[in-house]
Write a protein that holds these residues in place. Structure first.
Motif, PDB file in Angstrom:
ATOM      1  N   LYS A  16     -27.290  55.536   7.032  1.00 29.82           N
ATOM      2  CA  LYS A  16     -26.558  55.408   8.297  1.00 29.82           C
ATOM      3  C   LYS A  16     -27.038  54.138   8.989  1.00 29.82           C
ATOM      4  CE  LYS A  16     -25.673  57.697  12.738  1.00 29.82           C
ATOM      5  NZ  LYS A  16     -24.225  57.428  12.704  1.00 29.82           N
ATOM      6  N   VAL A  17     -26.151  53.165   9.099  1.00 26.21           N
ATOM      7  CA  VAL A  17     -26.544  51.864   9.646  1.00 26.21           C
ATOM      8  C   VAL A  17     -26.725  51.934  11.156  1.00 26.21           C
ATOM      9  CG1 VAL A  17     -25.438  50.569   7.806  1.00 26.21           C
ATOM     10  CG2 VAL A  17     -24.139  51.124   9.851  1.00 26.21           C
ATOM     11  N   ARG A  18     -27.608  51.084  11.654  1.00 29.59           N
ATOM     12  CA  ARG A  18     -27.872  50.988  13.089  1.00 29.59           C
ATOM     13  C   ARG A  18     -27.618  49.553  13.543  1.00 29.59           C
ATOM     14  NH1 ARG A  18     -32.417  53.162  10.982  1.00 29.59           N
ATOM     15  NH2 ARG A  18     -33.587  51.282  11.512  1.00 29.59           N
ATOM     16  N   VAL A  19     -27.060  49.432  14.726  1.00 29.95           N
ATOM     17  CA  VAL A  19     -26.789  48.116  15.296  1.00 29.95           C
ATOM     18  C   VAL A  19     -28.014  47.647  16.074  1.00 29.95           C
ATOM     19  CG1 VAL A  19     -25.338  46.816  16.912  1.00 29.95           C
ATOM     20  CG2 VAL A  19     -24.317  48.556  15.419  1.00 29.95           C
ATOM     21  N   LYS A  20     -28.336  46.368  15.968  1.00 35.70           N
ATOM     22  CA  LYS A  20     -29.463  45.810  16.712  1.00 35.70           C
ATOM     23  C   LYS A  20     -29.247  45.956  18.214  1.00 35.70           C
ATOM     24  CE  LYS A  20     -30.665  42.308  13.239  1.00 35.70           C
ATOM     25  NZ  LYS A  20     -30.777  40.851  12.990  1.00 35.70           N
ATOM     26  N   ALA A  21     -30.318  46.075  18.949  1.00 33.86           N
ATOM     27  CA  ALA A  21     -30.233  46.280  20.391  1.00 33.86           C
ATOM     28  C   ALA A  21     -29.519  45.140  21.096  1.00 33.86           C
ATOM     29  CB  ALA A  21     -31.637  46.464  20.981  1.00 33.86           C
ATOM     30  N   ASP A  22     -29.657  43.919  20.563  1.00 34.56           N
ATOM     31  CA  ASP A  22     -29.012  42.767  21.205  1.00 34.56           C
ATOM     32  C   ASP A  22     -27.567  42.562  20.723  1.00 34.56           C
ATOM     33  OD1 ASP A  22     -29.474  41.914  18.650  1.00 34.56           O
ATOM     34  OD2 ASP A  22     -30.736  40.201  19.186  1.00 34.56           O
ATOM     35  N   GLY A  23     -27.085  43.421  19.822  1.00 34.45           N
ATOM     36  CA  GLY A  23     -25.706  43.338  19.370  1.00 34.45           C
ATOM     37  C   GLY A  23     -25.395  42.167  18.463  1.00 34.45           C
ATOM     38  N   THR A  24     -26.427  41.571  17.838  1.00 35.01           N
ATOM     39  CA  THR A  24     -26.192  40.400  16.987  1.00 35.01           C
ATOM     40  C   THR A  24     -25.883  40.768  15.542  1.00 35.01           C
ATOM     41  OG1 THR A  24     -28.585  40.210  16.586  1.00 35.01           O
ATOM     42  CG2 THR A  24     -27.651  38.916  18.410  1.00 35.01           C
ATOM     43  N   GLY A  25     -26.024  42.033  15.198  1.00 33.16           N
ATOM     44  CA  GLY A  25     -25.745  42.430  13.816  1.00 33.16           C
ATOM     45  C   GLY A  25     -26.314  43.801  13.511  1.00 33.16           C
ATOM     46  N   VAL A  26     -26.363  44.112  12.230  1.00 34.55           N
ATOM     47  CA  VAL A  26     -26.883  45.398  11.764  1.00 34.55           C
ATOM     48  C   VAL A  26     -28.382  45.273  11.507  1.00 34.55           C
ATOM     49  CG1 VAL A  26     -26.796  47.094   9.895  1.00 34.55           C
ATOM     50  CG2 VAL A  26     -24.687  46.069  10.759  1.00 34.55           C
ATOM     51  N   ASP A  27     -29.132  46.275  11.913  1.00 34.14           N
ATOM     52  CA  ASP A  27     -30.576  46.280  11.723  1.00 34.14           C
ATOM     53  C   ASP A  27     -30.894  46.587  10.259  1.00 34.14           C
ATOM     54  OD1 ASP A  27     -33.277  46.392  11.924  1.00 34.14           O
ATOM     55  OD2 ASP A  27     -33.367  48.105  13.287  1.00 34.14           O
ATOM     56  N   LEU A  28     -31.496  45.633   9.558  1.00 34.73           N
ATOM     57  CA  LEU A  28     -31.808  45.798   8.142  1.00 34.73           C
ATOM     58  C   LEU A  28     -33.287  46.063   7.885  1.00 34.73           C
ATOM     59  CD1 LEU A  28     -29.638  42.918   6.611  1.00 34.73           C
ATOM     60  CD2 LEU A  28     -29.046  45.331   6.891  1.00 34.73           C
ATOM     61  N   ALA A  29     -34.077  46.185   8.961  1.00 35.86           N
ATOM     62  CA  ALA A  29     -35.517  46.409   8.804  1.00 35.86           C
ATOM     63  C   ALA A  29     -35.774  47.775   8.167  1.00 35.86           C
ATOM     64  CB  ALA A  29     -36.209  46.313  10.162  1.00 35.86           C
ATOM     65  N   ASN A  30     -36.530  47.770   7.073  1.00 34.46           N
ATOM     66  CA  ASN A  30     -36.925  49.000   6.370  1.00 34.46           C
ATOM     67  C   ASN A  30     -35.727  49.848   5.940  1.00 34.46           C
ATOM     68  OD1 ASN A  30     -39.731  48.425   6.814  1.00 34.46           O
ATOM     69  ND2 ASN A  30     -39.492  49.188   8.912  1.00 34.46           N
ATOM     70  N   VAL A  31     -34.615  49.191   5.639  1.00 34.86           N
ATOM     71  CA  VAL A  31     -33.406  49.895   5.210  1.00 34.86           C
ATOM     72  C   VAL A  31     -33.270  49.766   3.692  1.00 34.86           C
ATOM     73  CG1 VAL A  31     -30.880  49.905   5.315  1.00 34.86           C
ATOM     74  CG2 VAL A  31     -32.205  49.585   7.393  1.00 34.86           C
ATOM     75  N   LYS A  32     -32.919  50.855   3.037  1.00 37.80           N
ATOM     76  CA  LYS A  32     -32.746  50.845   1.581  1.00 37.80           C
ATOM     77  C   LYS A  32     -31.517  50.016   1.214  1.00 37.80           C
ATOM     78  CE  LYS A  32     -31.952  53.778  -2.470  1.00 37.80           C
ATOM     79  NZ  LYS A  32     -31.678  55.146  -2.957  1.00 37.80           N
ATOM     80  N   MET A  33     -31.702  49.094   0.282  1.00 39.12           N
ATOM     81  CA  MET A  33     -30.616  48.255  -0.193  1.00 39.12           C
ATOM     82  C   MET A  33     -30.325  48.608  -1.657  1.00 39.12           C
ATOM     83  SD  MET A  33     -30.208  46.408   2.578  1.00 39.12           S
ATOM     84  CE  MET A  33     -29.278  44.927   2.181  1.00 39.12           C
TER      85      MET A  33
END
Length: 249
Positions: A16-33
């Motif tokens: 389940k993707v999460r949007v960055k707090a500043d709205g600049t994109g999707v948060d990819l930190a520690n996300v399974k790719m």
């Protein structure tokens, strides 16, 4: 016949993707790719053609960050023969990717290019079409069946009215749909063998392609939450509520 299969590293479809707090994109930190599911289907189809004796070599290509090596290793463990990694930290847009792939096609001279119809991160659904346009090759999109026969390939594709079969003269570009096949799991012995298979390191500059994005993202937001429904006691009450919503006249 040699087959070229482009693959893309994307956020795993189970995440389940999460949007960055500043709205600049999707948060990819520690996300399974993982490998884009449609590209995984393309790799599987190339392997099946090789098992039938139609294909002699499968070359997989990925364009993106250095970590995309893992995606290529997955394809090699499934059964591909060698890989090419074009490393860039830029956002990869469809046209630039198609230009790089066109240069690789000129070098590798494959008889067939099989790629996923779209990537699940941007859903662009245009790289295959752009590649065919740049090469001047025939294309079969949304393939649910691929049947090479001599110097041509018959592609059964899904359209709004059902199924359509087109005959393409090789070389050609084919993009895969979900119902083409069920990708295999890589076995442990093949995963070990994949570590010794070659992956060539390239950059966009090696192909004379500028990867600078042409598009600017203004803002990324999560979709609005669905509002809870209500229960009605009668059909008349349902009709009245639909009238309020403008669903019925």
């Amino acid at each position: 016949m040699k087959v070229l299969v482009p693959v893309k590293r994307v956020v795993d479809y189970n995440v389940k993707v999460r949007v960055k707090a500043d709205g600049t994109g999707v948060d990819l930190a520690n996300v399974k790719m993982s490998m884009n599911p449609f590209d995984e289907i393309a790799v599987e189809e190339a392997i099946r053609l090789k098992e039938k004796g139609i294909v002699t070599e499968i070359v997989v290509v990925s364009i993106g960050v250095q970590q995309a090596t893992e995606t290529l290793r997955t394809a090699l463990a499934m059964g591909a023969d060698r890989g090419i990694l074009v490393t860039t930290d830029q956002v990869t847009e469809s046209l630039a990717v198609a230009k790089v792939l066109a240069k690789i096609v000129e070098e590798e001279a494959p008889g067939l290019v099989i790629l996923g119809k779209q990537a699940i991160d941007d859903d662009a659904n245009q790289t295959g079409q752009m590649l065919a346009g740049l090469l001047g090759w025939p294309q079969g999109t949304f393939a649910s069946k691929v049947a090479p026969e001599g110097d041509s390939v018959h592609v059964t594709r899904e359209i709004d009215g059902g199924l359509e079969t087109v005959a393409l003269t090789l070389p050609a570009v084919v993009t895969t749909d979900l119902r083409l096949n069920e990708p295999r799991y890589a076995s442990l012995p093949n995963i070990m063998k994949a570590k010794s298979k070659p992956i060539a390191a390239k950059t966009p500059a090696d192909y004379g392609v500028d990867m600078t994005p042409r598009l600017s993202v203004l803002k990324v937001v999560e979709p609005s939450k669905r509002q809870a429904g209500v229960k009605v006691k009668t059909v008349d009450e349902l009709v009245e509520k639909l009238k309020v919503l403008g669903a019925v006249a």
